[in-house]
Design a protein around this motif. Structure first.
Motif, PDB file in Angstrom:
ATOM      1  N   UNK A 234      63.560  65.848   9.807  1.00  0.00           N
ATOM      2  CA  UNK A 234      62.646  65.443  10.866  1.00  0.00           C
ATOM      3  C   UNK A 234      63.410  65.186  12.159  1.00  0.00           C
ATOM      4  N   UNK A 235      64.587  64.573  12.055  1.00  0.00           N
ATOM      5  CA  UNK A 235      65.398  64.321  13.245  1.00  0.00           C
ATOM      6  C   UNK A 235      65.794  65.616  13.922  1.00  0.00           C
ATOM      7  N   UNK A 236      66.235  66.601  13.127  1.00  0.00           N
ATOM      8  CA  UNK A 236      66.615  67.896  13.700  1.00  0.00           C
ATOM      9  C   UNK A 236      65.429  68.550  14.402  1.00  0.00           C
ATOM     10  N   UNK A 237      64.258  68.421  13.797  1.00  0.00           N
ATOM     11  CA  UNK A 237      63.042  68.997  14.366  1.00  0.00           C
ATOM     12  C   UNK A 237      62.683  68.322  15.691  1.00  0.00           C
ATOM     13  N   UNK A 238      62.800  67.005  15.733  1.00  0.00           N
ATOM     14  CA  UNK A 238      62.465  66.257  16.952  1.00  0.00           C
ATOM     15  C   UNK A 238      63.430  66.558  18.101  1.00  0.00           C
ATOM     16  N   UNK A 239      64.641  66.992  17.754  1.00  0.00           N
ATOM     17  CA  UNK A 239      65.654  67.241  18.782  1.00  0.00           C
ATOM     18  C   UNK A 239      65.722  68.714  19.198  1.00  0.00           C
ATOM     19  N   UNK A 240      64.786  69.542  18.711  1.00  0.00           N
ATOM     20  CA  UNK A 240      64.835  70.974  19.017  1.00  0.00           C
ATOM     21  C   UNK A 240      64.578  71.272  20.487  1.00  0.00           C
ATOM     22  N   UNK A 241      63.675  70.530  21.120  1.00  0.00           N
ATOM     23  CA  UNK A 241      63.275  70.831  22.505  1.00  0.00           C
ATOM     24  C   UNK A 241      64.411  70.541  23.471  1.00  0.00           C
ATOM     25  N   UNK A 263      77.103  59.382   2.601  1.00  0.00           N
ATOM     26  CA  UNK A 263      77.198  60.733   2.059  1.00  0.00           C
ATOM     27  C   UNK A 263      77.254  61.727   3.212  1.00  0.00           C
ATOM     28  N   UNK A 264      77.533  62.994   2.929  1.00  0.00           N
ATOM     29  CA  UNK A 264      77.466  64.000   3.993  1.00  0.00           C
ATOM     30  C   UNK A 264      76.093  64.078   4.652  1.00  0.00           C
ATOM     31  N   UNK A 265      75.036  63.820   3.891  1.00  0.00           N
ATOM     32  CA  UNK A 265      73.698  63.841   4.474  1.00  0.00           C
ATOM     33  C   UNK A 265      73.552  62.721   5.500  1.00  0.00           C
ATOM     34  N   UNK A 266      74.070  61.539   5.166  1.00  0.00           N
ATOM     35  CA  UNK A 266      74.044  60.424   6.104  1.00  0.00           C
ATOM     36  C   UNK A 266      74.854  60.754   7.363  1.00  0.00           C
ATOM     37  N   UNK A 267      75.985  61.432   7.174  1.00  0.00           N
ATOM     38  CA  UNK A 267      76.814  61.801   8.328  1.00  0.00           C
ATOM     39  C   UNK A 267      76.056  62.752   9.252  1.00  0.00           C
ATOM     40  N   UNK A 268      75.303  63.682   8.669  1.00  0.00           N
ATOM     41  CA  UNK A 268      74.507  64.602   9.485  1.00  0.00           C
ATOM     42  C   UNK A 268      73.450  63.850  10.275  1.00  0.00           C
ATOM     43  N   UNK A 269      72.814  62.862   9.648  1.00  0.00           N
ATOM     44  CA  UNK A 269      71.790  62.081  10.340  1.00  0.00           C
ATOM     45  C   UNK A 269      72.414  61.226  11.444  1.00  0.00           C
ATOM     46  N   UNK A 270      73.622  60.731  11.223  1.00  0.00           N
ATOM     47  CA  UNK A 270      74.318  60.003  12.283  1.00  0.00           C
ATOM     48  C   UNK A 270      74.617  60.914  13.476  1.00  0.00           C
ATOM     49  N   UNK A 271      74.930  62.176  13.191  1.00  0.00           N
ATOM     50  CA  UNK A 271      75.135  63.150  14.269  1.00  0.00           C
ATOM     51  C   UNK A 271      73.869  63.294  15.104  1.00  0.00           C
ATOM     52  N   UNK A 272      72.708  63.422  14.445  1.00  0.00           N
ATOM     53  CA  UNK A 272      71.439  63.536  15.160  1.00  0.00           C
ATOM     54  C   UNK A 272      71.143  62.252  15.945  1.00  0.00           C
ATOM     55  N   UNK A 273      71.467  61.112  15.361  1.00  0.00           N
ATOM     56  CA  UNK A 273      71.261  59.839  16.051  1.00  0.00           C
ATOM     57  C   UNK A 273      72.064  59.798  17.351  1.00  0.00           C
ATOM     58  N   UNK A 274      73.308  60.272  17.282  1.00  0.00           N
ATOM     59  CA  UNK A 274      74.152  60.275  18.483  1.00  0.00           C
ATOM     60  C   UNK A 274      73.573  61.197  19.555  1.00  0.00           C
ATOM     61  N   UNK A 275      73.047  62.343  19.163  1.00  0.00           N
ATOM     62  CA  UNK A 275      72.411  63.231  20.143  1.00  0.00           C
ATOM     63  C   UNK A 275      71.226  62.551  20.799  1.00  0.00           C
ATOM     64  N   UNK A 276      70.454  61.819  20.003  1.00  0.00           N
ATOM     65  CA  UNK A 276      69.303  61.103  20.548  1.00  0.00           C
ATOM     66  C   UNK A 276      69.754  60.003  21.515  1.00  0.00           C
ATOM     67  N   UNK A 277      70.804  59.296  21.149  1.00  0.00           N
ATOM     68  CA  UNK A 277      71.326  58.239  22.029  1.00  0.00           C
ATOM     69  C   UNK A 277      71.794  58.816  23.356  1.00  0.00           C
ATOM     70  N   UNK A 278      72.435  59.973  23.314  1.00  0.00           N
ATOM     71  CA  UNK A 278      72.889  60.603  24.547  1.00  0.00           C
ATOM     72  C   UNK A 278      71.704  61.035  25.413  1.00  0.00           C
TER      73      UNK A 278
END
Length: 349
Positions: A234-241, A263-278
């Motif tokens: 869902x995070x990846x989808x929300x950040x597509x635009x 886990x690696x899945x958590x790390x991926x979600x943290x990556x999306x979180x950082x994009x959102x913060x930026x």
């Protein structure tokens, strides 16, 4: 030495039906997370804490070891598997007592096993009252990009969700949807409501109906709020635009609140979180989040770690730490000169 015989029937990009001696597995990778398992290395399947989900992590460069030299005398031999073909064959008398819609399901899977997709669809679609038949036929229609037919079948399966998986279980066929999250991390989900909604989310994304795709992911989260795999999708989808809407960025931050790098899945979600913060102008906090995501490297896919470093380089530049940014970009360039626009940013092209 043991041999594993299996066949893969390609359904559509990211989706395949795997048929083997030990059973069949159906793999579905929604477009909401664009990565797939790498071609080399071994895989470990691990449970996500508190979620009831499983995911596989590719271990690049480490060849699988034979267990023959490590097997103890007390370990029982593995039972001989029943071939898929035998499980999908009904004898004369068994056919007489098997309901017509159930026979159609079995015949449809056997046709699919024999690479006869047209016959498989004809059989499966003749049994729409069977949730597993509708589910499988829906995925086949989705493979053909016949989206209207796929939607009708998958929606039918969703309406009969309490029966999903029952026929697969009766005939001892393992049907699993695999939800790809990073290059080498895949979560495995069976033919239940979650798997059907993930397929519908893929369908809506193919139609560019992102709001409807997101709705299915949110409905999954309403049932299993800590489903980190669906959160990542869902995070990846929300950040597509582009540019990222502030409302979407805020939702991603809320999705990942209190997240630990487990886990690696958590790390991926943290990556999306950082994009959102930026996107919200919070670059300093994004740097801290990316540092948290990069802190644990064991069993983390190299592609994911490289993406985290790249995002951190951009965040460093945004807060004026140009030396740190260049060091990150230089390290990435040394590993993968063609990654993103690293060469241009370093001025070597």
């Amino acid at each position: 030495m043991s041999f594993r015989f299996w066949r893969r029937v390609q359904l559509f990009p990211g989706v395949s039906l795997n048929l083997s001696k030990s059973g069949a597995s159906l793999s579905v990778g929604p477009r909401g997370a664009k990565y797939t398992i790498g071609p080399r290395g071994t895989r470990a399947t691990v449970g996500l804490p508190g979620s009831g989900l499983f995911y596989s992590v590719q271990n690049p460069g480490r060849a699988s070891q034979s267990r023959r030299g490590n097997r103890t005398q007390t370990e029982p031999p593995a039972p001989l598997p029943i071939p898929v073909k035998d499980r999908l064959s009904l004898g004369f008398f068994q056919r007489l007592v098997t309901p017509a819609d159930e026979r159609a399901f079995v015949d449809g899977l056997r046709a699919l096993h024999e690479d006869n997709e047209t016959e498989a669809l004809a059989q499966l679609e003749s049994a729409p009252e069977q949730a597993d038949a509708a589910w499988t036929a829906g995925l086949l229609r989705l493979k053909r990009h016949e989206l209207e037919a796929a939607y009708a079948l998958l929606h039918n399966a969703l309406q009969r969700q309490s029966a999903l998986g029952q026929l697969y279980a009766k005939y001892q066929i393992n049907a699993t949807t695999s939800f790809s999250v990073t290059h080498e991390v895949t979560a495995h989900i069976g033919p239940r409501e979650r798997g059907t909604r993930l397929a519908l989310a893929e369908l809506h994304q193919l139609r560019d109906e992102h709001d409807l795709a997101a709705e299915h992911l949110r409905l999954i989260l309403a049932e299993t709020s800590e489903d980190v795999v669906v959160k990542a999708a869902l995070a990846e989808l929300l950040l597509e635009a582009e540019p990222i809407p502030r409302a979407n960025a805020d939702q991603v931050v809320q999705l990942s609140a209190g997240l630990e790098n487990e886990t690696p899945v958590h790390a991926a979600l943290l990556l999306y979180k950082a994009r959102a913060l930026r996107a919200l102008g919070l670059d300093e906090v994004a740097v801290s989040t990316l540092t948290q995501a990069y802190r644990r490297k064991k069993d983390r896919p190299e592609a994911l770690l490289r993406q985290i470093r790249y995002e951190r380089a951009l965040a460093y530049a945004a807060v004026g730490r140009r030396g740190d940014s260049r060091r990150e970009l230089s390290a990435i360039y040394a590993e993968d000169p063609g990654f993103e626009d690293v060469a241009v940013r370093l001025g070597v092209r």
